[in-house]
Write a protein that holds these residues in place. Structure first.
Motif, PDB file in Angstrom:
ATOM      1  N   GLY A   1      35.820  41.271  38.248  1.00 48.67           N
ATOM      2  CA  GLY A   1      35.426  40.099  39.444  1.00 48.67           C
ATOM      3  C   GLY A   1      34.454  40.106  37.863  1.00 48.67           C
ATOM      4  O   GLY A   1      33.483  38.153  38.716  1.00 48.67           O
ATOM      5  N   ARG A   2      33.526  40.194  36.950  1.00 49.90           N
ATOM      6  CA  ARG A   2      32.595  39.651  36.081  1.00 49.90           C
ATOM      7  C   ARG A   2      33.690  37.919  35.687  1.00 49.90           C
ATOM      8  O   ARG A   2      34.504  38.264  36.098  1.00 49.90           O
ATOM      9  CB  ARG A   2      32.603  40.473  34.917  1.00 49.90           C
ATOM     10  CG  ARG A   2      30.998  41.377  35.793  1.00 49.90           C
ATOM     11  CD  ARG A   2      30.317  42.441  34.748  1.00 49.90           C
ATOM     12  NE  ARG A   2      31.701  42.875  33.865  1.00 49.90           N
ATOM     13  CZ  ARG A   2      32.110  43.158  33.231  1.00 49.90           C
ATOM     14  NH1 ARG A   2      30.435  43.407  32.220  1.00 49.90           N
ATOM     15  NH2 ARG A   2      32.637  43.615  32.375  1.00 49.90           N
ATOM     16  N   PHE A   3      32.916  37.266  34.520  1.00 49.60           N
ATOM     17  CA  PHE A   3      33.770  36.408  34.113  1.00 49.60           C
ATOM     18  C   PHE A   3      32.979  37.036  32.294  1.00 49.60           C
ATOM     19  O   PHE A   3      31.963  37.458  32.075  1.00 49.60           O
ATOM     20  CB  PHE A   3      33.210  34.836  34.859  1.00 49.60           C
ATOM     21  CG  PHE A   3      33.757  34.405  35.477  1.00 49.60           C
ATOM     22  CD1 PHE A   3      34.618  33.566  35.758  1.00 49.60           C
ATOM     23  CD2 PHE A   3      33.002  34.699  36.854  1.00 49.60           C
ATOM     24  CE1 PHE A   3      34.919  33.074  37.408  1.00 49.60           C
ATOM     25  CE2 PHE A   3      33.432  34.699  37.795  1.00 49.60           C
ATOM     26  CZ  PHE A   3      34.441  34.011  37.950  1.00 49.60           C
ATOM     27  N   LEU A   4      33.670  36.655  31.716  1.00 47.46           N
ATOM     28  CA  LEU A   4      33.973  36.593  30.053  1.00 47.46           C
ATOM     29  C   LEU A   4      33.854  35.337  29.171  1.00 47.46           C
ATOM     30  O   LEU A   4      34.398  34.143  29.621  1.00 47.46           O
ATOM     31  CB  LEU A   4      34.566  37.808  29.681  1.00 47.46           C
ATOM     32  CG  LEU A   4      34.509  37.326  27.735  1.00 47.46           C
ATOM     33  CD1 LEU A   4      33.586  38.165  27.314  1.00 47.46           C
ATOM     34  CD2 LEU A   4      35.719  38.137  27.387  1.00 47.46           C
ATOM     35  N   LEU A   5      32.791  35.168  28.270  1.00 48.48           N
ATOM     36  CA  LEU A   5      32.453  33.805  28.085  1.00 48.48           C
ATOM     37  C   LEU A   5      32.206  34.373  26.513  1.00 48.48           C
ATOM     38  O   LEU A   5      31.099  35.428  26.446  1.00 48.48           O
ATOM     39  CB  LEU A   5      31.630  32.865  28.426  1.00 48.48           C
ATOM     40  CG  LEU A   5      31.406  32.256  30.077  1.00 48.48           C
ATOM     41  CD1 LEU A   5      30.977  32.987  30.696  1.00 48.48           C
ATOM     42  CD2 LEU A   5      31.426  30.528  30.004  1.00 48.48           C
ATOM     43  N   THR A   6      32.098  33.787  25.234  1.00 47.48           N
ATOM     44  CA  THR A   6      31.218  34.011  24.368  1.00 47.48           C
ATOM     45  C   THR A   6      30.875  32.467  23.477  1.00 47.48           C
ATOM     46  O   THR A   6      31.052  31.493  24.116  1.00 47.48           O
ATOM     47  CB  THR A   6      32.344  34.216  23.654  1.00 47.48           C
ATOM     48  OG1 THR A   6      33.590  32.862  22.899  1.00 47.48           O
ATOM     49  CG2 THR A   6      33.145  35.098  23.454  1.00 47.48           C
ATOM     50  N   THR A   7      30.251  33.045  22.243  1.00 47.11           N
ATOM     51  CA  THR A   7      29.267  32.122  21.633  1.00 47.11           C
ATOM     52  C   THR A   7      29.434  32.803  20.443  1.00 47.11           C
ATOM     53  O   THR A   7      29.452  33.682  20.199  1.00 47.11           O
ATOM     54  CB  THR A   7      27.878  31.681  22.579  1.00 47.11           C
ATOM     55  OG1 THR A   7      27.766  30.914  21.367  1.00 47.11           O
ATOM     56  CG2 THR A   7      27.202  32.859  22.184  1.00 47.11           C
ATOM     57  N   SER A   8      29.598  31.421  18.798  1.00 45.26           N
ATOM     58  CA  SER A   8      29.519  31.981  17.508  1.00 45.26           C
ATOM     59  C   SER A   8      28.430  32.768  17.342  1.00 45.26           C
ATOM     60  O   SER A   8      26.855  32.183  18.622  1.00 45.26           O
ATOM     61  CB  SER A   8      30.292  30.855  16.947  1.00 45.26           C
ATOM     62  OG  SER A   8      29.813  30.859  15.914  1.00 45.26           O
TER      63      SER A   8
ATOM     64  N   ALA B   1      35.211  45.897  41.317  1.00 43.76           N
ATOM     65  CA  ALA B   1      33.497  46.050  41.287  1.00 43.76           C
ATOM     66  C   ALA B   1      33.123  45.529  41.931  1.00 43.76           C
ATOM     67  O   ALA B   1      32.288  45.301  43.005  1.00 43.76           O
ATOM     68  CB  ALA B   1      32.769  45.683  39.682  1.00 43.76           C
ATOM     69  N   LEU B   2      33.591  44.222  42.269  1.00 47.70           N
ATOM     70  CA  LEU B   2      33.354  42.704  43.614  1.00 47.70           C
ATOM     71  C   LEU B   2      34.432  42.962  43.769  1.00 47.70           C
ATOM     72  O   LEU B   2      35.573  42.936  43.536  1.00 47.70           O
ATOM     73  CB  LEU B   2      32.962  41.799  41.917  1.00 47.70           C
ATOM     74  CG  LEU B   2      31.490  41.784  41.368  1.00 47.70           C
ATOM     75  CD1 LEU B   2      31.227  41.097  40.576  1.00 47.70           C
ATOM     76  CD2 LEU B   2      30.296  42.039  41.953  1.00 47.70           C
ATOM     77  N   LYS B   3      34.044  42.700  45.426  1.00 51.88           N
ATOM     78  CA  LYS B   3      35.078  42.227  46.157  1.00 51.88           C
ATOM     79  C   LYS B   3      34.869  40.657  47.019  1.00 51.88           C
ATOM     80  O   LYS B   3      33.969  39.780  47.354  1.00 51.88           O
ATOM     81  CB  LYS B   3      34.804  42.679  47.832  1.00 51.88           C
ATOM     82  CG  LYS B   3      35.939  42.889  48.495  1.00 51.88           C
ATOM     83  CD  LYS B   3      36.149  43.790  49.762  1.00 51.88           C
ATOM     84  CE  LYS B   3      35.230  42.992  50.915  1.00 51.88           C
ATOM     85  NZ  LYS B   3      35.464  44.036  52.104  1.00 51.88           N
TER      86      LYS B   3
END
Length: 175
Positions: free
Chosen positions: A48-55, A5-7
Protein backbone atom coordinates in the motif's frame (compact mmCIF):
# COMPACT_ATOMS: atom_id res chain seq x y z
CA UNK A 1 -4.94 -3.67 -5.29
CA UNK A 2 -2.49 -3.64 -2.35
CA UNK A 3 -3.99 -5.12 0.82
CA UNK A 4 -1.15 -6.25 3.10
CA UNK A 5 -0.58 -3.26 5.42
CA UNK A 6 -3.17 -0.75 4.21
CA UNK A 7 -6.69 -1.31 2.96
CA UNK A 8 -8.20 0.82 0.21
CA UNK A 9 -11.79 1.11 -0.95
CA UNK A 10 -10.64 2.46 -4.31
CA UNK A 11 -12.57 2.79 -7.57
CA UNK A 12 -11.07 0.74 -10.41
CA UNK A 13 -10.53 3.89 -12.52
CA UNK A 14 -8.57 5.55 -9.69
CA UNK A 15 -6.41 2.43 -9.32
CA UNK A 16 -5.68 2.50 -13.07
CA UNK A 17 -4.61 6.14 -12.78
CA UNK A 18 -2.14 5.35 -9.99
CA UNK A 19 -0.74 2.34 -11.82
CA UNK A 20 -0.59 3.73 -15.37
CA UNK A 21 0.19 7.46 -15.17
CA UNK A 22 3.87 7.85 -15.95
CA UNK A 23 4.56 10.56 -13.40
CA UNK A 24 3.05 12.25 -10.40
CA UNK A 25 3.65 15.70 -8.98
CA UNK A 26 5.57 15.00 -5.77
CA UNK A 27 5.40 17.81 -3.19
CA UNK A 28 7.51 18.32 -0.09
CA UNK A 29 7.88 21.34 2.18
CA UNK A 30 10.97 23.56 2.18
CA UNK A 31 12.49 24.77 5.43
CA UNK A 32 10.33 27.93 5.35
CA UNK A 33 7.13 25.93 4.64
CA UNK A 34 7.02 26.67 0.91
CA UNK A 35 5.73 23.69 -1.10
CA UNK A 36 8.28 22.34 -3.57
CA UNK A 37 6.82 20.20 -6.36
CA UNK A 38 8.67 18.02 -8.86
CA UNK A 39 7.51 15.49 -11.45
CA UNK A 40 8.59 12.00 -10.41
CA UNK A 41 7.85 8.40 -11.13
CA UNK A 42 6.19 6.46 -8.32
CA UNK A 43 5.57 2.75 -7.88
CA UNK A 44 2.62 1.50 -5.83
CA UNK A 45 3.86 -1.38 -3.69
CA UNK A 46 1.92 -4.44 -2.59
CA UNK A 47 1.80 -3.21 1.02
CA UNK A 48 0.00 0.00 0.00
CA UNK A 49 2.98 2.35 0.20
CA UNK A 50 4.55 4.21 -2.72
CA UNK A 51 8.22 4.02 -3.67
CA UNK A 52 10.04 6.98 -5.19
CA UNK A 53 13.77 7.54 -5.45
CA UNK A 54 16.24 10.35 -5.74
CA UNK A 55 19.84 10.39 -6.82
CA UNK A 56 22.48 11.18 -4.21
CA UNK A 57 23.40 14.09 -6.48
CA UNK A 58 19.98 15.67 -5.83
CA UNK A 59 19.21 14.93 -2.16
CA UNK A 60 17.04 17.99 -1.45
CA UNK A 61 13.87 15.86 -1.41
CA UNK A 62 15.45 13.69 1.29
CA UNK A 63 16.38 16.75 3.38
CA UNK A 64 12.81 18.06 3.14
CA UNK A 65 11.32 14.69 4.13
CA UNK A 66 13.63 14.26 7.09
CA UNK A 67 12.62 17.69 8.37
CA UNK A 68 8.88 17.32 7.65
CA UNK A 69 7.52 13.94 6.48
CA UNK A 70 4.22 15.33 5.13
CA UNK A 71 4.15 14.92 1.34
CA UNK A 72 1.68 14.61 -1.49
CA UNK A 73 1.59 12.81 -4.82
CA UNK A 74 -0.82 14.15 -7.44
CA UNK A 75 -1.46 11.81 -10.35
CA UNK A 76 -2.97 14.28 -12.83
CA UNK A 77 -1.11 14.03 -16.15
CA UNK A 78 -2.48 11.22 -18.35
CA UNK A 79 -0.07 11.66 -21.30
CA UNK A 80 1.25 8.30 -22.41
CA UNK A 81 -0.94 6.31 -19.99
CA UNK A 82 -3.38 5.01 -22.59
CA UNK A 83 -6.30 5.84 -20.31
CA UNK A 84 -9.29 6.92 -22.38
CA UNK A 85 -11.14 8.71 -19.55
CA UNK A 86 -8.44 10.45 -17.52
CA UNK A 87 -9.02 11.57 -13.97
CA UNK A 88 -6.75 12.55 -11.09
CA UNK A 89 -5.78 11.08 -7.73
CA UNK A 90 -4.22 13.03 -4.86
CA UNK A 91 -2.36 11.01 -2.25
CA UNK A 92 -1.42 12.73 0.99
CA UNK A 93 0.89 10.86 3.26
CA UNK A 94 3.95 10.56 5.39
CA UNK A 95 7.31 9.83 3.83
CA UNK A 96 10.50 8.31 5.10
CA UNK A 97 13.83 8.37 3.32
CA UNK A 98 16.29 5.59 4.07
CA UNK A 99 19.72 6.65 5.27
CA UNK A 100 21.39 3.96 3.22
CA UNK A 101 22.56 4.63 -0.31
CA UNK A 102 21.57 1.85 -2.67
CA UNK A 103 24.01 1.35 -5.53
CA UNK A 104 22.95 -2.17 -6.51
CA UNK A 105 19.30 -2.04 -7.59
CA UNK A 106 19.08 -5.84 -7.55
CA UNK A 107 19.54 -5.76 -3.75
CA UNK A 108 16.08 -4.19 -3.35
CA UNK A 109 13.46 -6.05 -5.44
CA UNK A 110 10.95 -3.18 -5.46
CA UNK A 111 13.71 -0.79 -6.61
CA UNK A 112 14.60 -3.08 -9.48
CA UNK A 113 10.91 -3.13 -10.49
CA UNK A 114 10.71 0.67 -10.11
CA UNK A 115 13.73 1.25 -12.37
CA UNK A 116 12.52 -1.26 -14.96
CA UNK A 117 9.05 0.35 -15.07
CA UNK A 118 9.85 4.04 -14.59
CA UNK A 119 13.19 4.37 -16.33
CA UNK A 120 13.60 1.64 -18.91
CA UNK A 121 10.01 1.09 -20.11
CA UNK A 122 8.64 4.62 -19.77
CA UNK A 123 11.80 6.54 -20.62
CA UNK A 124 13.57 4.54 -23.34
CA UNK A 125 16.44 7.06 -23.44
CA UNK A 126 17.11 6.01 -19.83
CA UNK A 127 18.49 2.72 -21.15
CA UNK A 128 21.64 4.60 -22.13
CA UNK A 129 22.25 5.31 -18.46
CA UNK A 130 22.45 1.52 -17.86
CA UNK A 131 25.03 0.96 -20.56
CA UNK A 132 28.73 0.82 -19.76
CA UNK A 133 29.13 4.31 -21.24
CA UNK A 134 26.25 5.69 -19.13
CA UNK A 135 27.64 4.17 -15.94
CA UNK A 136 31.09 5.61 -16.67
CA UNK A 137 29.72 9.08 -17.46
CA UNK A 138 27.34 9.29 -14.49
CA UNK A 139 28.12 6.64 -11.85
CA UNK A 140 26.19 8.51 -9.16
CA UNK A 141 22.94 8.23 -11.16
CA UNK A 142 22.43 4.69 -9.82
CA UNK A 143 23.35 5.61 -6.24
CA UNK A 144 19.82 6.10 -4.98
CA UNK A 145 18.06 7.17 -1.81
CA UNK A 146 14.75 5.35 -1.38
CA UNK A 147 11.63 7.29 -0.42
CA UNK A 148 8.60 5.41 0.92
CA UNK A 149 5.26 7.20 1.23
CA UNK A 150 2.50 5.79 3.44
CA UNK A 151 -0.88 7.21 2.37
CA UNK A 152 -3.00 8.92 5.02
CA UNK A 153 -5.70 10.36 2.78
CA UNK A 154 -6.60 9.99 -0.90
CA UNK A 155 -8.92 12.03 -3.12
CA UNK A 156 -10.17 11.18 -6.61
CA UNK A 157 -11.47 13.42 -9.40
CA UNK A 158 -13.00 11.12 -12.06
CA UNK A 159 -12.85 13.81 -14.76
CA UNK A 160 -9.99 16.07 -13.56
CA UNK A 161 -12.47 18.83 -12.72
CA UNK A 162 -10.60 20.33 -9.78
CA UNK A 163 -13.36 22.90 -9.22
CA UNK A 164 -15.61 20.01 -8.12
CA UNK A 165 -15.32 18.29 -4.75
CA UNK A 166 -13.29 15.08 -5.01
CA UNK A 167 -14.44 11.62 -4.06
CA UNK A 168 -12.75 10.47 -0.85
CA UNK A 169 -10.84 7.19 -0.89
CA UNK A 170 -10.73 5.61 2.55
CA UNK A 171 -7.32 4.48 3.75
CA UNK A 172 -7.41 2.10 6.71
CA UNK A 173 -4.60 0.38 8.57
CA UNK A 174 -4.77 -3.43 8.68
CA UNK A 175 -3.28 -5.43 11.49
Amino acid sequence: MPTTALKFAIPADAERIICRYRTCEFSTLAKNGTPITRPMGARWLADGRFLLTTSIGMPQKAFHIRRDPKVSLLFSEPMGSGIARPGAVLVRGNAVCDDRIVSDSSSVPELEDYLRENIFARQPAGRMMSSLVGRLLAPSYYMRLLIYVTPVRMDYWPDRNFAAAPEKIEVDRVG
